[in-house]
Design an enzyme around this catalytic site. Structure first.
Site, PDB file in Angstrom:
ATOM      1  N   CYS A 125     -19.112 -10.345 -13.443  1.00 26.76           N
ATOM      2  CA  CYS A 125     -17.660 -10.145 -13.296  1.00 26.76           C
ATOM      3  C   CYS A 125     -16.982 -11.503 -13.349  1.00 26.76           C
ATOM      4  CB  CYS A 125     -17.356  -9.432 -11.981  1.00 26.76           C
ATOM      5  SG  CYS A 125     -15.594  -9.310 -11.596  1.00 26.76           S
ATOM      6  N   CYS A 153     -15.115 -11.964  -9.337  1.00 28.91           N
ATOM      7  CA  CYS A 153     -15.938 -12.163  -8.141  1.00 28.91           C
ATOM      8  C   CYS A 153     -17.289 -12.802  -8.469  1.00 28.91           C
ATOM      9  CB  CYS A 153     -16.149 -10.846  -7.413  1.00 28.91           C
ATOM     10  SG  CYS A 153     -17.112  -9.620  -8.350  1.00 28.91           S
ATOM     11  N   HIS A 170     -13.183  -9.160 -22.324  1.00 28.31           N
ATOM     12  CA  HIS A 170     -13.256  -9.664 -20.949  1.00 28.31           C
ATOM     13  C   HIS A 170     -13.511  -8.503 -19.997  1.00 28.31           C
ATOM     14  CE1 HIS A 170     -10.348 -12.399 -23.149  1.00 28.31           C
ATOM     15  NE2 HIS A 170     -11.377 -13.198 -22.868  1.00 28.31           N
ATOM     16  N   CYS A 196      22.954   5.384  -8.297  1.00 29.45           N
ATOM     17  CA  CYS A 196      23.928   5.400  -7.210  1.00 29.45           C
ATOM     18  C   CYS A 196      23.477   4.388  -6.154  1.00 29.45           C
ATOM     19  CB  CYS A 196      24.027   6.793  -6.601  1.00 29.45           C
ATOM     20  SG  CYS A 196      25.004   6.853  -5.076  1.00 29.45           S
ATOM     21  N   CYS A 245      19.823   7.052  -1.720  1.00 19.99           N
ATOM     22  CA  CYS A 245      20.162   8.021  -2.763  1.00 19.99           C
ATOM     23  C   CYS A 245      19.258   7.841  -3.978  1.00 19.99           C
ATOM     24  CB  CYS A 245      21.628   7.872  -3.176  1.00 19.99           C
ATOM     25  SG  CYS A 245      22.139   9.056  -4.451  1.00 19.99           S
ATOM     26  N   CYS A 281      29.237  10.612  -5.791  1.00 13.01           N
ATOM     27  CA  CYS A 281      27.885  11.123  -6.008  1.00 13.01           C
ATOM     28  C   CYS A 281      27.652  12.359  -5.142  1.00 13.01           C
ATOM     29  CB  CYS A 281      26.875  10.024  -5.675  1.00 13.01           C
ATOM     30  SG  CYS A 281      25.151  10.482  -6.005  1.00 13.01           S
ATOM     31  N   HIS A 313      37.277   2.052  -5.233  1.00  7.96           N
ATOM     32  CA  HIS A 313      38.430   1.254  -4.827  1.00  7.96           C
ATOM     33  C   HIS A 313      39.718   1.638  -5.533  1.00  7.96           C
ATOM     34  CE1 HIS A 313      37.860  -0.885  -8.604  1.00  7.96           C
ATOM     35  NE2 HIS A 313      36.599  -1.114  -8.273  1.00  7.96           N
ATOM     36  N   CYS A 342      44.326 -30.333  30.306  1.00 15.48           N
ATOM     37  CA  CYS A 342      44.965 -31.631  30.145  1.00 15.48           C
ATOM     38  C   CYS A 342      44.816 -32.158  28.727  1.00 15.48           C
ATOM     39  CB  CYS A 342      44.386 -32.633  31.138  1.00 15.48           C
ATOM     40  SG  CYS A 342      42.711 -33.163  30.761  1.00 15.48           S
TER      41      CYS A 342
END
Length: 584
Positions: free
Chosen positions: A140, A143, A159, A229, A234, A253, A268, A313
């Site tokens: 391998c 490892c 590979h 959304c 959601c 939605c 808006h 003061c």
């Protein structure tokens, strides 16, 4: 007295004020009463006069709807290019799910497309070889353990890595995010792609679902007409079918979250996206902190660190190692006072006079901004609470009312309608305060008309909210058990009427703002003389709508100057009568 804790030394300058800021506040210090332009940089932004409508065409898409759509694109690619489904997925991800663009590139140079994607024309049996009787062993590459060929996998290249390392490699990539869709061979020099076929074999069930979700997300995010959304939790998407050039893009939605499809901020209307962007930026900017420092602190004359006065003061002592002692009022050395007061007026243009002037500018800027921001934030908080109350009413209170007054829940829809109207009106009212902040100071007539129309709408909303929130509770609790079905039906009529009237108020408010408060211009033009009358008459000949709107606005402007307190019934009647005369 001790200086404020600060990460930096605040210099005794006022560079955050622009020339326009000076112009705005110079009026407070000028001997002339001439009109001065609005001061702050963003306060001078004119709200766009956009005639928009809310009847836009958009479609709420569920996850199943999206899956069906991207499956259709996959089928188109597999049938035309004669590739597997998994290969089609990798190709579409590479070309942002643009089927036409993929077809064009493929037929122009198939090899170049395969190379850019890392697509190798090999079967799954090559990637996952079956158990070998010869028990061939390979090392391998991750490892470095010796494993049988049957326990290895490959992307189709040369590979080989053990399946344990492969699973860890794929699992980590899926957990990291959408980058797993373009995963390549673990060998750094190899460009072979790890496709969905390998993920299905190597990943767990949860990881496979996550991988498929990333595929779905890339489909949505690559589509110019579809967006997710932004509501919390959601899973719906919204397809917007319009010209994307003018008008309102507010979307509601199925999760009850409202947002602007164009800029993805909260819904808006009636504001345009540019003004909203500036308002949101101002709310998050550090400039307001700087203004607070300017308004409520003074710099040590020696080390220039900002000092906040926290005792009575005027004798100030800077924090060590500076230790400078000075007078809070004149900023002069305290040892020169010799018991004498510094009450002499400094000559105009001197350093003390200029500092005080700048400090007054900062205070006025903060007070003006705070006025609008507090009301903007309060209505947003009220809107969120109304959503919470609406959810409780839908899930709990409607059942209680249905049992108490022996009425099916379908006949109690008027309560839901009232709360939905409250939520929407709170949202619109919130943004009208941002609108008011950006009205230029020189347009005093527009500001007066705006505040009148806004005030009427807000008063109507408060009456509706009070009725839906407080009076409704008496019918839900019904402690004395003396509320009859007849009384409840009277409440139904009252709440329904308040809902209608409030909706009318806000329709008028939104229409006025989207028209740029043009009613004020019409009224001023009508008072200008015969030439204005000729123009008005010409406009009437071309189409009476604008003339009627101007007349209606003029009536409301005159009513503002002569209005006296009215009860709810007379106020509603006056408003509705004005609307009727404008629409006959």
């Amino acid at each position: 007295m001790q200086p404020m804790d600060s990460d930096h030394h605040f210099q005794y300058t006022f560079t955050n004020f622009s020339d326009d800021d000076q112009d705005y506040y110079d009026d407070a210090f000028s001997d002339d009463d001439c009109p001065i332009d609005d001061g702050a940089d963003d306060s001078n932004v004119l709200v766009n006069r956009v005639n928009s409508t809310s009847d836009k065409s958009y479609l709420i898409l569920k996850e199943d709807d999206l899956a069906q759509r991207y499956e259709e694109d996959i089928v188109k690619v597999t049938s035309v290019l004669s590739v597997s489904r998994d290969s089609a997925c990798m190709l579409l991800v590479k070309y942002n799910w643009d089927v036409s663009k993929l077809h064009e590139a493929w037929f122009q140079d198939e090899g170049q497309v395969r190379g850019s994607v890392g697509l190798l024309d090999v079967d799954l049996s090559v990637k996952f070889p079956e158990y070998s009787e010869e028990k061939a062993v390979v090392d391998c590459g991750i490892c470095f353990e010796s494993v049988r060929v049957g326990d290895t996998a490959t992307c189709g290249c040369d590979h080989r890595f053990c399946k344990v390392c492969w699973k860890s490699y794929v699992c980590t990539a899926v957990e990291d995010g959408p980058g797993c869709l373009t995963l390549r061979c673990p060998e750094p020099s190899c460009k072979a792609a790890v496709g969905p076929d390998m993920v299905r074999v190597l990943a767990s069930e949860n990881e496979r679902k996550r991988y498929d979700l990333f595929l779905l997300r890339t489909y949505v995010e690559s589509n110019k007409r579809v967006k997710w959304c932004p509501g919390p939790g959601c899973e719906y998407a919204v397809e917007y079918d319009d010209d994307f050039e003018i008008g309102s893009y507010d979307v509601s939605c199925n999760c009850k979250y409202g947002f602007c499809w164009k800029c993805m901020e909260d819904a808006h209307r009636p504001l345009d996206c540019e003004t909203v962007g500036k308002w949101v930026l101002k709310n998050n900017a550090e400039a307001e902190n700087t203004n607070w420092i300017l308004a409520y602190t003074k710099p040590c004359p020696k080390c220039k660190r900002s000092i906040e006065k926290n005792h009575g003061c005027m004798h100030m002592t800077c924090r060590p190692p500076c230790g400078y002692e000075f007078c809070w009022l004149c900023l002069g050395p305290y040892n020169r006072h010799d018991g004498r007061a510094c009450n002499g007026y400094a000559k105009e243009g001197g350093p003390v006079h200029e500092a005080e002037r700048q400090r007054e500018l900062a205070k006025k800027a903060i007070e003006r901004y705070t006025h609008y921001y507090e009301r903007w934030a309060a209505n947003e908080k009220s809107r969120k609470q109304a959503l919470t109350d609406l959810q409780k009413i839908e899930t709990v209170d409607l059942k209680t009312l249905s049992l108490t007054y022996r009425q099916p829940e379908t006949q109690l829809q008027f309560i839901i309608d009232a709360w939905l109207q409250i939520v929407e009106c709170r949202r619109m009212l919130k943004w009208t305060y941002a609108y008011g902040y950006y009205i230029p100071k020189v347009e005093e007539a527009k500001k007066t008309f705006f505040e009148y129309v806004q005030g009427e709408a807000e008063s109507g909303l408060e009456r509706l909210h009070l009725c839906a929130e407080k009076e409704l509770q008496t019918y839900i609790i019904n402690e004395d058990k003396d509320i009859t079905e007849e009384k409840f039906n009277c409440f139904r009529i009252k709440l329904t009427d308040l809902t209608k009237v409030t909706r009318k108020y806000f329709e008028n408010l939104v229409r006025a703002l989207e028209n740029g408060l043009a009613d004020v211009d019409s009224h001023e033009g009508a008072a200008g003389g015969s030439s204005s009358k000729v123009k008005a008459r010409k406009g009437s000949d071309q189409g009476g709508e604008s003339s009627r709107r101007g007349s209606d606005g003029a009536k409301r402007m005159r009513m503002m100057g002569t209005r006296r307190p009215m009860d709810d019934t007379h106020r509603h009647a006056a408003w509705m009568a004005g609307e009727s005369s404008g629409n006959d």
